[in-house]
Write an enzyme that holds these catalytic residues in place. Structure first.
Site, PDB file in Angstrom:
ATOM      1  N   GLY A   1       0.796  -1.235   0.000  1.00 18.99           N
ATOM      2  CA  GLY A   1       0.000   0.000   0.000  1.00 18.99           C
ATOM      3  C   GLY A   1       0.820   1.272   0.000  1.00 18.99           C
ATOM      4  O   GLY A   1       2.016   1.287  -0.318  1.00 18.99           O
TER       5      GLY A   1
ATOM      6  N   HIS B   1      20.869   4.944  33.239  1.00 17.00           N
ATOM      7  CA  HIS B   1      21.614   6.188  33.106  1.00 17.00           C
ATOM      8  C   HIS B   1      22.893   5.929  32.336  1.00 17.00           C
ATOM      9  O   HIS B   1      23.565   4.938  32.606  1.00 17.00           O
ATOM     10  CB  HIS B   1      21.967   6.737  34.495  1.00 17.00           C
ATOM     11  CG  HIS B   1      22.793   7.978  34.437  1.00 17.00           C
ATOM     12  ND1 HIS B   1      22.256   9.190  34.065  1.00 17.00           N
ATOM     13  CD2 HIS B   1      24.116   8.181  34.666  1.00 17.00           C
ATOM     14  CE1 HIS B   1      23.230  10.096  34.090  1.00 17.00           C
ATOM     15  NE2 HIS B   1      24.363   9.519  34.442  1.00 17.00           N
TER      16      HIS B   1
HETATM   17  P1  FAD Z   1      -3.060   2.208   2.075  1.00 18.26           P
HETATM   18  O1  FAD Z   1      -1.712   2.012   2.627  1.00 18.26           O
HETATM   19  O2  FAD Z   1      -3.363   3.475   1.371  1.00 18.26           O
HETATM   20  O3  FAD Z   1      -3.300   0.983   1.088  1.00 18.26           O
HETATM   21  C1  FAD Z   1      -4.416   0.869   0.283  1.00 18.26           C
HETATM   22  C2  FAD Z   1      -4.133  -0.142  -0.792  1.00 18.26           C
HETATM   23  O4  FAD Z   1      -5.353  -0.463  -1.439  1.00 18.26           O
HETATM   24  C3  FAD Z   1      -3.187   0.359  -1.893  1.00 18.26           C
HETATM   25  O5  FAD Z   1      -2.189  -0.589  -2.103  1.00 18.26           O
HETATM   26  C4  FAD Z   1      -4.091   0.497  -3.124  1.00 18.26           C
HETATM   27  O6  FAD Z   1      -3.430   0.219  -4.331  1.00 18.26           O
HETATM   28  C5  FAD Z   1      -5.133  -0.586  -2.843  1.00 18.26           C
HETATM   29  N1  FAD Z   1      -6.427  -0.384  -3.492  1.00 18.26           N
HETATM   30  C6  FAD Z   1      -7.219   0.721  -3.448  1.00 18.26           C
HETATM   31  N2  FAD Z   1      -8.374   0.484  -4.106  1.00 18.26           N
HETATM   32  C7  FAD Z   1      -8.308  -0.791  -4.574  1.00 18.26           C
HETATM   33  C8  FAD Z   1      -9.197  -1.619  -5.300  1.00 18.26           C
HETATM   34  N3  FAD Z   1     -10.407  -1.198  -5.670  1.00 18.26           N
HETATM   35  N4  FAD Z   1      -8.791  -2.854  -5.612  1.00 18.26           N
HETATM   36  C9  FAD Z   1      -7.567  -3.317  -5.233  1.00 18.26           C
HETATM   37  N5  FAD Z   1      -6.698  -2.589  -4.535  1.00 18.26           N
HETATM   38  C10 FAD Z   1      -7.062  -1.343  -4.188  1.00 18.26           C
HETATM   39  N6  FAD Z   1       1.763   6.795   8.638  1.00 18.26           N
HETATM   40  C11 FAD Z   1       2.444   6.486   9.753  1.00 18.26           C
HETATM   41  O7  FAD Z   1       1.867   5.925  10.687  1.00 18.26           O
HETATM   42  N7  FAD Z   1       3.775   6.767   9.872  1.00 18.26           N
HETATM   43  C12 FAD Z   1       4.453   7.392   8.892  1.00 18.26           C
HETATM   44  O8  FAD Z   1       5.650   7.631   9.018  1.00 18.26           O
HETATM   45  C13 FAD Z   1       3.761   7.749   7.716  1.00 18.26           C
HETATM   46  N8  FAD Z   1       4.410   8.369   6.712  1.00 18.26           N
HETATM   47  C14 FAD Z   1       3.715   8.690   5.580  1.00 18.26           C
HETATM   48  C15 FAD Z   1       4.398   9.361   4.583  1.00 18.26           C
HETATM   49  C16 FAD Z   1       3.745   9.717   3.421  1.00 18.26           C
HETATM   50  C17 FAD Z   1       4.497  10.447   2.341  1.00 18.26           C
HETATM   51  C18 FAD Z   1       2.386   9.356   3.246  1.00 18.26           C
HETATM   52  C19 FAD Z   1       1.668   9.687   1.974  1.00 18.26           C
HETATM   53  C20 FAD Z   1       1.700   8.690   4.240  1.00 18.26           C
HETATM   54  C21 FAD Z   1       2.355   8.357   5.430  1.00 18.26           C
HETATM   55  N9  FAD Z   1       1.711   7.719   6.478  1.00 18.26           N
HETATM   56  C22 FAD Z   1       2.394   7.420   7.616  1.00 18.26           C
HETATM   57  C23 FAD Z   1       0.294   7.335   6.388  1.00 18.26           C
HETATM   58  C24 FAD Z   1       0.170   5.841   6.031  1.00 18.26           C
HETATM   59  O9  FAD Z   1       0.823   5.620   4.805  1.00 18.26           O
HETATM   60  C25 FAD Z   1      -1.286   5.440   5.939  1.00 18.26           C
HETATM   61  O10 FAD Z   1      -1.941   5.772   7.145  1.00 18.26           O
HETATM   62  C26 FAD Z   1      -1.425   3.945   5.702  1.00 18.26           C
HETATM   63  O11 FAD Z   1      -0.759   3.557   4.530  1.00 18.26           O
HETATM   64  C27 FAD Z   1      -2.901   3.544   5.614  1.00 18.26           C
HETATM   65  O12 FAD Z   1      -2.989   2.184   5.393  1.00 18.26           O
HETATM   66  P2  FAD Z   1      -4.244   1.520   4.673  1.00 18.26           P
HETATM   67  O13 FAD Z   1      -4.003   0.060   4.726  1.00 18.26           O
HETATM   68  O14 FAD Z   1      -5.506   2.045   5.230  1.00 18.26           O
HETATM   69  O15 FAD Z   1      -4.203   2.034   3.159  1.00 18.26           O
END
Ligand code: FAD
Ligand code: NAI
Length: 469
Positions: A41, A448
């Protein structure tokens, strides 16, 4: 006959992949649908992991250039090899996404490549980039499709000169002048990366403060530290428009948030970092009857169930902080719930870290929230200038601030600005998980000399007093 699963997870980010692994460990037959070429993701591919690779490398570059001399290490001025720094980032990403592949195989999780949609409860349709669609049958569906960068009206992102975080992680040269729109986590982390590598960074923020949501005292002091690093802030301001010039540079119209005189500034690259929005496109949620809330997030109940039986949702696409560890914990909780256990996430103790130098880390209530809620609180503070280890490391910037209830001494929130704050915060997260009091922490022996002693001293300050100040 369609393949039959107990659980199909759509999306393989931290929410989806962690949920899938835990569900498989608990005995469910699990499939994951992912439309990208690699698993993991946003976080592993274009978020947490690549940004931390660049933050680490750029921090060392900056230290080698400016910090070594005082420690008695004389070296010639370091030379930036940006392609190699980007290779390092790519290697770290590859190793992490490969790790998810390995874990899926180990846990016998089936991966379907393509866009997942939900024709109805119990069915997921996978449409690959080419070739025919596949229908999968499943008892349960978890939507974990995450979020994407929000944009500003009238601003066209090309990921070359006007970029989101994704483009800012792959610039092929250091911009001379970088505009960051939004003083949130992405703006400050990626602004720091490029500032350390030589860009003159200007941050334009709509509000009158940076890092909204964080403790305002912390934000104020942290802003001063970033200003000392040569990052410039234009608060209470907004970008009214960006005009691309023939030579590739940008003329940016900046005006006061409330309107007023427009200032035109020149930049080479603009990073739009004004938040992220839930991603539900292509899922067919309306037809499936899955309701969204007023902000376009999938609406769920306390057990992550959407408005349709058998369809659940977790992570950035539902309400709550958009953080990888929040998504992961929801993944574990939903897996446990589907396996008949009592999965649960304690939203009151989710830490949040900004991985700059110094780091900013926080858990629980801010002082602003306690004031607004009329809570009778007390503050224990300790500066790193009074910590022996911090002095030895030339890392005396920042402080620990612990907020506790006056009557019960229970810790309600904690905020740390300082080197390794993101590691230190966890003793406070654990304390809060156990509803601990400041005195519990104050009576706990800390090795410490460590930076963590400052955490204990802040807890001591809530009782009979800190020792070293
Ligand atoms: P995501 O990681 O967004 O994954 C969603 C996945 O679903 C993706 O792979 C996408 O391709 C897939 N998808 C979407 N729709 C479909 C579909 N219809 N069919 C099949 N696949 C699909 N958070 C932290 O806690 N610490 C950090 O240091 C941090 N740094 C970050 C830095 C940046 C630059 C960014 C942009 C974000 C950062 N975040 C950080 C936030 C973190 O990335 C997100 O909170 C996290 O990735 C959310 O996870 P998720 O599983 O909900 O979704
Ligand atoms: P954010 O919500 O943290 O910050 C956005 C900032 O932009 C806010 O300060 C907001 O006031 C400002 N803003 C909004 N509209 C504006 C405008 N028109 N002009 C000027 N400023 C404007 O969002 P960000 O930084 O984009 O990050 C998105 C999400 O990703 C966050 O929710 C964060 O939790 C997550 N993330 C987490 C990281 C971490 O945990 N270390 C690192 C990076 C991202």
């Amino acid at each position: 006959m369609a393949d039959q699963f107990d659980l199909v997870v759509i999306g393989s980010g931290p929410g989806g992949y962690v949920g899938a692994i835990r569900a498989a460990q608990l005995g469910l037959k699990v499939a994951v649908v992912e439309k990208w070429a690699t698993l993991g993701g946003t976080c592993l591919n274009i978020g947490c992991i690549p940004s931390k690779a660049l933050l680490h490398a750029s921090e060392l570059f900056e230290e080698a250039g400016h910090g070594f001399k005082n420690l008695g290490i004389d070296i010639p001025a370091p030379v930036l090899n940006l392609p190699q720094m980007m290779n390092h980032k790519a290697d770290v990403v590859a190793s992490n996404v490969g790790g998810v592949d390995y874990l899926f195989k180990k846990n016998k999780i089936t991966v379907y490549r393509g866009t997942g949609s939900i024709p109805a409860a119990g069915k997921v349709l996978v449409t690959p980039q080419s070739g025919p669609a596949t229908e999968i049958a499943t008892t349960n569906i978890v939507i974990a499709t995450g979020s994407v960068s929000a944009n500003l009206p009238g601003i066209e992102i090309d990921e070359k000169t006007v970029v989101t975080s994704t483009g800012a992680l792959t610039l092929d040269k250091v911009p001379e002048r970088l505009l960051v729109i939004g003083a949130g986590v992405i703006g400050l982390e990626l602004g720091s990366v490029w500032s350390r590598l030589g860009a003159k960074v200007t941050v334009v923020e709509y509000l009158d403060r940076i890092l909204p949501g964080m403790d305002s005292e912390v934000a104020r002091q942290f802003q001063r530290m970033l200003q000392k690093q040569n990052i410039e802030f234009k608060l209470s301001s907004k970008v009214a428009g960006i005009d691309k010039q023939d030579d590739g540079s940008l003329k940016v119209r900046v005006e006061p948030a409330k309107g007023g005189e427009v200032e035109v500034l020149d930049f080479d690259v603009a990073l739009v970092a004004v938040g992220r929005k839930p991603f539900t496109e292509g899922l067919g949620l309306e037809a499936a009857g899955v309701a969204l809330d007023e902000r376009g997030r999938v609406r769920v109940d306390a057990h992550f169930k959407t408005s349709v039986d058998g369809i659940y949702s977790i992570g950035d696409v539902i309400a709550g902080p958009m953080l990888a560890h929040k998504a992961e914990d929801e993944g574990i909780a939903i897996a446990e719930i589907l396996a008949g256990q009592a999965g649960h996430v304690n939203y009151a103790a989710i830490p949040s870290v900004v991985y700059t130098n110094p780091e900013v880390a926080s858990v629980g209530k801010t002082e602003d929230e306690l004031k607004a809620d009329g809570v009778n609180y007390k503050i224990g503070k300790f500066p790193f200038t009074a910590n022996g280890r911090a002095k030895a490391m030339l890392a005396t910037q920042g402080f620990v601030k612990i907020l506790a209830d006056v009557e019960t001494d229970r810790v309600l929130g904690a905020h740390i600005v300082g080197k390794n704050a993101g590691e230190m915060i966890h003793e406070l997260v654990t304390l809060m998980e156990f509803s601990g009091a400041a005195e519990d922490l104050a009576r706990t022996t800390h090795a410490h000399p460590t930076l963590s002693e400052a955490v204990r001293e802040a807890a001591l300050a809530l009782g009979d007093g800190a020792i070293h100040i």
